[in-house]
Structure formats: C-alpha cells, structure tokens
Design a protein around this motif. Structure first.
Motif, PDB file in Angstrom:
ATOM      1  N   ARG A 102       2.434   7.867  42.735  1.00  0.00           N
ATOM      2  CA  ARG A 102       2.154   6.566  43.368  1.00  0.00           C
ATOM      3  C   ARG A 102       1.945   6.753  44.864  1.00  0.00           C
ATOM      4  O   ARG A 102       1.012   6.220  45.456  1.00  0.00           O
ATOM      5  CB  ARG A 102       3.304   5.591  43.113  1.00  0.00           C
ATOM      6  CG  ARG A 102       3.451   5.185  41.641  1.00  0.00           C
ATOM      7  CD  ARG A 102       4.312   3.923  41.502  1.00  0.00           C
ATOM      8  NE  ARG A 102       5.674   4.066  41.973  1.00  0.00           N
ATOM      9  CZ  ARG A 102       6.178   3.496  43.064  1.00  0.00           C
ATOM     10  NH1 ARG A 102       5.423   2.717  43.827  1.00  0.00           N
ATOM     11  NH2 ARG A 102       7.430   3.701  43.424  1.00  0.00           N
ATOM     12  N   HIS A 105      -1.420   8.115  45.858  1.00  0.00           N
ATOM     13  CA  HIS A 105      -2.501   7.117  45.877  1.00  0.00           C
ATOM     14  C   HIS A 105      -2.434   6.277  47.150  1.00  0.00           C
ATOM     15  O   HIS A 105      -3.461   5.957  47.743  1.00  0.00           O
ATOM     16  CB  HIS A 105      -2.443   6.238  44.628  1.00  0.00           C
ATOM     17  CG  HIS A 105      -3.039   6.913  43.439  1.00  0.00           C
ATOM     18  ND1 HIS A 105      -4.402   6.954  43.224  1.00  0.00           N
ATOM     19  CD2 HIS A 105      -2.478   7.597  42.419  1.00  0.00           C
ATOM     20  CE1 HIS A 105      -4.641   7.628  42.107  1.00  0.00           C
ATOM     21  NE2 HIS A 105      -3.496   8.038  41.601  1.00  0.00           N
ATOM     22  N   TYR A 161       0.743   0.909  43.164  1.00  0.00           N
ATOM     23  CA  TYR A 161      -0.120   2.052  42.797  1.00  0.00           C
ATOM     24  C   TYR A 161       0.193   2.602  41.396  1.00  0.00           C
ATOM     25  O   TYR A 161      -0.322   3.658  41.031  1.00  0.00           O
ATOM     26  CB  TYR A 161      -0.058   3.180  43.848  1.00  0.00           C
ATOM     27  CG  TYR A 161      -0.473   2.713  45.214  1.00  0.00           C
ATOM     28  CD1 TYR A 161      -1.825   2.646  45.557  1.00  0.00           C
ATOM     29  CD2 TYR A 161       0.471   2.299  46.145  1.00  0.00           C
ATOM     30  CE1 TYR A 161      -2.213   2.177  46.806  1.00  0.00           C
ATOM     31  CE2 TYR A 161       0.089   1.830  47.397  1.00  0.00           C
ATOM     32  CZ  TYR A 161      -1.247   1.776  47.719  1.00  0.00           C
ATOM     33  OH  TYR A 161      -1.626   1.315  48.950  1.00  0.00           O
ATOM     34  N   ALA A 164      -3.008   2.723  39.407  1.00  0.00           N
ATOM     35  CA  ALA A 164      -3.896   3.834  39.806  1.00  0.00           C
ATOM     36  C   ALA A 164      -3.463   5.129  39.116  1.00  0.00           C
ATOM     37  O   ALA A 164      -4.299   5.928  38.680  1.00  0.00           O
ATOM     38  CB  ALA A 164      -3.872   3.993  41.323  1.00  0.00           C
TER      39      ALA A 164
END
Lengths: 242, 242
Positions: A102, A105, A161, A164
């Motif tokens: 996380r 990202h 995130y 993502a």
C-alpha cells in the motif's frame, strides 16, 4: 518502454532479481526511454502481521528440516552477496507485506516509489532491526523522501491504496504469474524469476527491437486541420508548415 | 491498461477531445483499470514566449482573413460549449507552451498531473486572465496541489524536465503523429483528433478486448520454487500451497 516488476518485499529472489535487472538496465543503450514500475504481489496474503523468524517459515513452507532451511537461507545470502547486495545472514524475520505494498502505491503517487522500494528491501534483508518493527515503515517512508505524517495516515487506514494492491495482483494472476519476481515488458514480454543479468539484457533488447512504434491500429478516422473551421474529418490541431 | 494522450495546451481540440475522451472513460466498465498519462506535444516549438492574440495567429497559420479566423474561433467555442466546457469567446491569447509541458512532467512526479492539466486548460481557454501572464504558471501549480516554491524552481530552470518533453515528442513522431490530440491505448491502438465520445468508447472497448493478458512471450526459462535451495531453473519465490 515500460517494465513492470511484480515483487513481494518478503521474497529474497525479488531483491536479487531486481539487482540483476538493474544491472542489465544500466548497460542498456536506451535506458533513458525505459520506465520501471513496481507492482504488488503478496506471496502469502494470509500471513500474520507479527514478524516471525524466517528459517522456521522456510522450513514449514517447503517441508524442510530446520537445518536444510538454514542452508537454503545461506545459499540465498551467497547469491545476494554475489550481486553485491548486503544480506543479514541470521535473525531475518518476515510478516504480512500488505502495508508495504500500500505504501509503495502511495510513494508512486509522489514520485518516490523506487526510493521506497530500495529502502524496504534494505530494511528487510540487510538490517538488524526488523522492517516490521512498530513505526519502522513510517520511518522508511521519510528516508525515501515522503512526508512522514501523510505516510502515517496511509498506514493507519487499511483501505488506503488497498484497491491498487488488489488490482496489481489481479493483473499478475491474469497474466499467469504464480510466483515472483515477474517482469513484464510493455505488456508483451514476460520474464519469470531472478534470471541472470544476460537474460534481462536480452529481454530489454528484444522488447526494444519489437516495439510497435508505427503503425498503430487506427480507431476512428483521420484528424484534419479542422481548427480552421473547415468541415471535414475529426478535429485536431496540426503542426504549422513553416 | 494505459492511455497516453499527446496534447498541446494551446490546442483547443485537445481541450475538447479530452472532455470527449473523459466522458467515454467515465462510462467504461473497466475504468478503474485504466491509467491516463499526459504526453507533451508542442504544435509550434518556435513560437515566442510573449503571448499574442489568438485570432490573428489562426489567420496566419491557416492563411485566412481575420473575419474567417474569428468565425473559426467561434465555431471552436461552440464545440467546446457543446461539451459543457467554459470557453472565453474573445480575447484569448497564445504563446510558447514548453514551460507548461515541463511543469506537467514535474506534476506527474508528484501525482498531480491530471489536476495541473485541468488547471492549464481552464486558464488558457476559459479565463480572462492570460495563462501566460508572469507568475501565472506557478499559481496554477499551487492550485493543482503542488509546492509553489518547488514549481517556481522548475520554471526558473529551462533544463528541468526539458528532456522528458523532448522524449514525448520523439515518441509521438516515431508513432507518426503530425497533430494533436493523439491518443494511444497500450501502445497498440491509436486515435487521432477530437473524435466523438462514441469513437473513444469503441477504442477503449477494443483495447480492452484485445489486451494480451496471457500468454506473454516468455524470455528465459521458468522460475522454479528454488528458494528452497533446490538446484534447478531460475530462482523465484512461489506462492505457498495452503
């Protein structure tokens, strides 16, 4: 040209493979035209957040005795050192890497992904202090040039995130990756594993030579110089004829 | 999936085309998996840094009388407004856009490229005050969420991000672009001009359906689960079998 590298921070072959790839990239004549992107891949999304010694984990994962697992770890260390990488030969630990992904990202959004990835690898493979120690990730974010308070907010919010990370993992899965490191060049060529530097060099060369620079498949009609107000094809602004 | 959009901030069809593309993207079911990147394209790298009224420039560029040029500008304004875009119908100016492109690359590094691009278009096409007024770019950078002092340093150094702008332009040229907007989907499909929203929707759909998810062309051998220390293929970390 874009190279996406799926990795897990807990994967020593990702650490080693990246060094081999980086060496190939350094020597690649068109390196200035190559963009490198980290993609998330969790080897074990169900692993706990609390760090555990790595040798028993290797033993359990591959069904080895502790001595064999220890020998395997030492062989990995030999490989790392052969690439000029520092490696903590005893006392390494491992834990869930979701927060690291996380944070990577978040770092990408601030142009600091490469710096953070290096910091995470160093913290996880080369430093006495655990990369999973409380507060360590926020410190590493700062070392990578990120804002510490912002990084702390990202780390405190498990949804930040997360999508993502999941998307990267879904893409890897769609591409057939079952392990890491997994290198994808322009979404056309794939290199699996910590291959020798020469293999990465060959892949870069092959991707470069086969890049589809022209023609692209054309969708829609041609753009005319229609900003002159002429009726005609789709509208675009043309380069002036000097 | 990645969509690269080559544009010049001085190109009204780029402003309009982006709005049409954005609408297609909004409706695209896989929009979460689409990354949009701005690429630099200067329609006239030799144009002066001092802003000049746009209607005489249109007249000179296309060999029109001033009245025809004025009518062309009004037709562009009609097109913009039909897309729901604000457009300054009189008094627009234009100048060299190199600094804008450099600043967009700086913004990309800080995760603020989309915001800055919107701010630049708005400033250039919709606001009374010239986007080329002294200090205006640094202000727009701040409005886009960038650090003002850093942005000012980038603007003051003509070499900052200049290479990134040149590389984008070389890539566009290699792909055969002679005008903008120029949309490239995953380096495989090209859309030239401010096409209708439906054309962008079809291009997104086509790129999605034809994306080469698997198999990639494989370079090098298979990665084994060689972190167990087994001698064998290239080394990688495998997902554990739970």
């Amino acid at each position: 040209m874009r190279v996406e590298i799926w990795s897990d921070i807990n994967c020593p072959w990702c650490y080693i493979g990246k060094a081999r790839f980086d060496r190939a990239l350094e020597r690649f004549p068109h390196r200035e035209a190559v963009e490198v992107v980290h993609r998330s891949f969790e080897l074990d999304p169900r692993s706990p957040r609390e760090a555990r010694p790595v040798v028993p984990l290797i033993a359990a994962k591959y069904g080895l005795g502790l001595e064999q697992a220890e020998a395997a770890e030492q062989r990995i260390a030999d490989n790392a050192e052969a690439e000029g990488l520092a490696y903590l030969r005893s006392g390494r630990d491992a834990a869930n890497s979701f927060d690291m992904h996380r944070l990577l990202h978040f770092a990408a959004e601030h142009g600091r992904q490469a710096e953070l990835l290096d910091a995470l690898y160093r913290a996880n493979f080369a430093e006495e202090r655990s990369a999973f120690a409380p507060g360590r990730l926020a410190e590493l974010a700062v070392e990578a040039g990120l804002d510490g308070a912002e990084a702390a907010r990202v780390l405190a919010d498990p949804d930040a995130y997360a999508q993502a990370v999941r998307e990267d993992e879904a893409t890897a899965s769609a591409m057939g990756a079952t392990g890491v490191p997994f290198f994808v060049l322009d979404r056309r060529l794939g290199v699996s594993g910590a291959q020798p530097t020469e293999t990465f060099a060959a892949a870069l060369e092959q991707a470069w030579e086969s890049r589809p620079v022209f023609p692209l498949v054309k969708v829609g009609g041609d753009a005319g110089a229609a900003d002159s107000g002429e009726v005609g094809g789709p509208d675009g602004c043309a380069v002036p004829r000097h």
